[in-house]
Design an enzyme around this catalytic site. Structure first.
Site, PDB file in Angstrom:
ATOM      1  N   ASP A  82       0.866  -1.175   0.000  1.00  0.00           N
ATOM      2  CA  ASP A  82       0.000   0.000   0.000  1.00  0.00           C
ATOM      3  C   ASP A  82       0.904   1.226   0.000  1.00  0.00           C
ATOM      4  OD1 ASP A  82      -2.112   1.827   0.526  1.00  0.00           O
ATOM      5  OD2 ASP A  82      -3.201   0.232   1.585  1.00  0.00           O
ATOM      6  N   ASP A 100      -2.753   4.808  -2.456  1.00  0.00           N
ATOM      7  CA  ASP A 100      -3.725   5.493  -1.611  1.00  0.00           C
ATOM      8  C   ASP A 100      -4.163   6.817  -2.248  1.00  0.00           C
ATOM      9  OD1 ASP A 100      -4.868   5.343   1.176  1.00  0.00           O
ATOM     10  OD2 ASP A 100      -3.871   7.290   1.347  1.00  0.00           O
ATOM     11  N   GLU A 130      -6.545   3.758  -5.614  1.00  0.00           N
ATOM     12  CA  GLU A 130      -7.741   4.019  -4.793  1.00  0.00           C
ATOM     13  C   GLU A 130      -8.327   5.352  -5.249  1.00  0.00           C
ATOM     14  OE1 GLU A 130      -9.376   4.817  -0.298  1.00  0.00           O
ATOM     15  OE2 GLU A 130      -7.550   5.744  -1.031  1.00  0.00           O
ATOM     16  N   HIS A 156     -11.326  -1.599   4.281  1.00  0.00           N
ATOM     17  CA  HIS A 156     -11.169  -1.204   5.684  1.00  0.00           C
ATOM     18  C   HIS A 156     -11.758   0.169   5.999  1.00  0.00           C
ATOM     19  CE1 HIS A 156      -8.125   0.789   3.400  1.00  0.00           C
ATOM     20  NE2 HIS A 156      -7.768   1.513   4.440  1.00  0.00           N
ATOM     21  N   ASP A 157     -12.306   0.845   4.985  1.00  0.00           N
ATOM     22  CA  ASP A 157     -12.877   2.180   5.193  1.00  0.00           C
ATOM     23  C   ASP A 157     -14.400   2.201   5.167  1.00  0.00           C
ATOM     24  OD1 ASP A 157     -10.375   3.481   5.275  1.00  0.00           O
ATOM     25  OD2 ASP A 157     -10.280   3.591   3.088  1.00  0.00           O
TER      26      ASP A 157
HETATM   27  C1  GLC Z   1      -7.358   6.101   2.140  1.00  0.00           C
HETATM   28  C2  GLC Z   1      -7.242   4.929   3.083  1.00  0.00           C
HETATM   29  C3  GLC Z   1      -7.758   5.351   4.424  1.00  0.00           C
HETATM   30  C4  GLC Z   1      -6.897   6.499   4.924  1.00  0.00           C
HETATM   31  C5  GLC Z   1      -6.872   7.636   3.916  1.00  0.00           C
HETATM   32  C6  GLC Z   1      -5.788   8.615   4.228  1.00  0.00           C
HETATM   33  O1  GLC Z   1      -8.676   6.434   1.895  1.00  0.00           O
HETATM   34  O2  GLC Z   1      -7.904   3.821   2.574  1.00  0.00           O
HETATM   35  O3  GLC Z   1      -7.773   4.306   5.343  1.00  0.00           O
HETATM   36  O4  GLC Z   1      -7.379   6.957   6.148  1.00  0.00           O
HETATM   37  O5  GLC Z   1      -6.641   7.185   2.613  1.00  0.00           O
HETATM   38  O6  GLC Z   1      -4.537   8.061   3.926  1.00  0.00           O
END
Ligand code: GLC
Length: 529
Positions: free
Chosen positions: A102, A204, A267, A328-329
């Site tokens: 990641d 990310d 993402e 996980h979000d």
């Molecule tokens: C992404 C991650 C999340 C994190 C955010 C800031 O959305 O999936 O868990 O808090 O980025 O890095």
């Protein structure tokens, strides 16, 4: 050469997301670690997935649980060591599993030495590695941009008398990706892991990397309602998804392409028509811009049918699709759709065209776990009441104390139902969710039509979603009942065959005749004659 050989590993494979804090703890400190992951690779191989994406494991003050990186080229001692990472990688490769890391390029931790240097003085050589701006004449922040975790996205620095920008926590300052030295340093970080043999990255918030050059105010969101997530009060027109971000994606892609067969996943939370632009053109984009439609849209057959059509139609030539039910979000799919419908969701995820991603625990039907206020860990949970802890609770391995996750005190509470809902119990139960996942994964791997075949919607109404997948003369019909009522779905002659898998795992071999009868919450895969 069969159809599989013509495809890359990530086109025929399934990705499995490991949230390392909650997967497996080998040290007894209550937090998962690398050796824990290594000890469970046999399980992942048995399950039938092909790649493991591990959420951040780099040194971090853990303000956002690893998404605040203080060193891109090492492992946080909480998770282990570089040597243990090398072992994990070698053991995964030995089992034919790929490993994705990641990469968190939008921001660092405020404890990263780059930021310490940047904030030390206005004339620091690294000042412009981050985004610093003067106050407005009235002393206020440079513009109206909001932070994702609440509040304004600018923090005042007393020492140097300027604001710095952070799209998330104040402890996560955004890097300035317009700076060539930032680009070079970050490409070196990618090469550090690529040289070690990692198979790719999930990047990310890829769509955040470049901000408007003039830092114009974001406009109000006309659909915003009082009581909604505060970040949604404005439309992030100038803070996200700027045209120049595609140059950065292309740079990352070129770096990966210096190596053989590596995967770039982004993402990206954007509407479909904006999302697909991240495929780029002529091989200069992201291989898989994450498609979050299934986790964002209501679980309704007509809405999902429309979304699939829209997505399939929007994909650029050569753009390989992908699908995600959870991460996980976001709330657990089994909590959003219900335990019975979670099986239908699994069948959808694993019979659609494109690469599926499974979030750890989805395969045993894990649900959101209520976390009492005094145990809340996630920062937005503390400040906004929108915490993500309930979707991050420890993996439920068996019926032993703490579900076999840890010998110590788990950092988040275990689900109350873990003695019944766990990997060990479901392994032995041929009708379990885990058995369904395993059967679906095996079926997908053995049938190139399900993996790579064309997607053809079949007209249906109400709670039914139906489609055909076909390749080189092999054809499969998938019929899913999103409802709580039994349904009879009439089949024209070309759509008749034999059921090869039901979500209830009890109808294999049954011939369909001129209709297929579906029980409540049932889906079937039919091999067509
Ligand atoms: C992404 C991650 C999340 C994190 C955010 C800031 O959305 O999936 O868990 O808090 O980025 O890095």
């Amino acid at each position: 050469m069969d159809s599989r050989d013509r495809r890359l590993w990530w086109q025929w494979g399934t990705i499995y997301q490991v949230y390392p804090r909650s997967f497996m703890d080998s040290s007894g400190d209550g937090v998962g670690d690398l050796n824990g992951i290594t000890s469970r690779l046999d399980y992942l191989q048995w399950l039938g997935v092909n790649a493991v994406w591990i959420s951040p494991i780099f040194p971090s003050p853990m303000k956002d649980f690893g998404y605040d990186v203080a060193d891109y080229c090492d492992i946080d001692p909480l998770f282990g060591t570089l040597a243990e990472f090398d072992t994990l990688l070698a053991e995964a490769h030995r089992r034919g599993l790929k490993v994705l890391l990641d990469f968190v390029p939008n921001h660092t931790s405020d404890q990263h030495p780059w930021f310490t240097e940047s904030r030390a003085a206005k004339d620091s050589p690294k000042r412009d590695w981050y985004i610093w701006k003067d106050a407005r004449p009235d002393g206020g922040p440079p513009n109206n941009w909001l932070a994702n975790f609440g509040g304004i996205a600018w923090t005042w620095d007393e020492t140097t008398q300027q604001y710095y920008y952070h799209a998330f926590l104040a402890e996560q300052p955004d890097l300035n990706w317009r700076h060539p030295q930032v680009q070079a340093a970050m490409m070196d970080a990618l090469r550090f892991w690529l040289d070690r043999g990692v198979d790719g990255f999930r990047v990310d918030v890829m769509y955040h990397l470049i901000k408007d050059a003039q830092f114009r105010d974001n406009p109000p969101n006309p659909d915003y309602r009082e009581g909604g997530h505060p970040y949604s009060a404005l439309l992030p027109v100038y803070s996200c998804d700027q045209p120049e971000v595609h140059d950065i994606v292309a740079l990352m892609r070129r770096t990966l392409d210096e190596y053989e067969d590596r995967l770039l996943v982004g993402e990206i939370y954007l509407p479909i028509e904006r999302l697909v632009l991240y495929y780029g053109s002529a091989g200069d984009g992201c291989h898989l811009p994450f498609n979050f439609q299934l986790l964002l849209k209501p679980w309704n057959a007509r809405i999902i049918a429309a979304v699939i059509d829209q997505y399939e139609a929007a994909l650029p030539a050569g753009g390989w699709p992908n699908w995600v039910l959870g991460n996980h979000d976001r709330p657990r799919f089994a909590s959003k759709a219900g335990a019975a419908q979670a099986r239908v969701g699994a069948m959808l995820l694993l019979t659609l065209r494109g690469t599926p991603t499974i979030y750890q625990g989805e395969e045993i039907g894990m649900e959101n776990v209520p976390v009492p206020p005094e145990m809340i860990q996630d920062p937005p949970g503390k400040t906004l009441g929108y915490g993500r802890d309930p979707f991050r609770t420890p993996m439920q391995w068996d019926g032993a104390p703490n579900a076999g996750f840890t010998a110590g005190n788990p950092w988040l509470p275990l689900a109350g139902n873990y003695r019944a809902v766990n990997v060990a119990a479901q392994t032995d139960d041929p009708a379990s969710m885990l058995s369904l996942y395993r059967d679906l994964l095996a079926l997908r791997q053995s049938q190139p039509a399900l993996m790579a075949g064309a997607y053809r919607p079949v007209p249906a109404e109400g709670d039914i979603l139906a489609y055909v997948r076909e390749l080189d003369g092999a054809r499969f019909l998938v019929v899913l009942n999103f409802g709580r009522q039994e349904r009879r779905f009439a089949l024209e002659p070309s759509l008749r065959g034999n059921i090869i898998l039901s979500t209830h795992l009890d109808r294999e071999g049954e011939a369909t005749g001129d209709a297929v009868e579906l029980r409540a919450d049932e889906g079937v895969v039919v091999r067509l004659r």
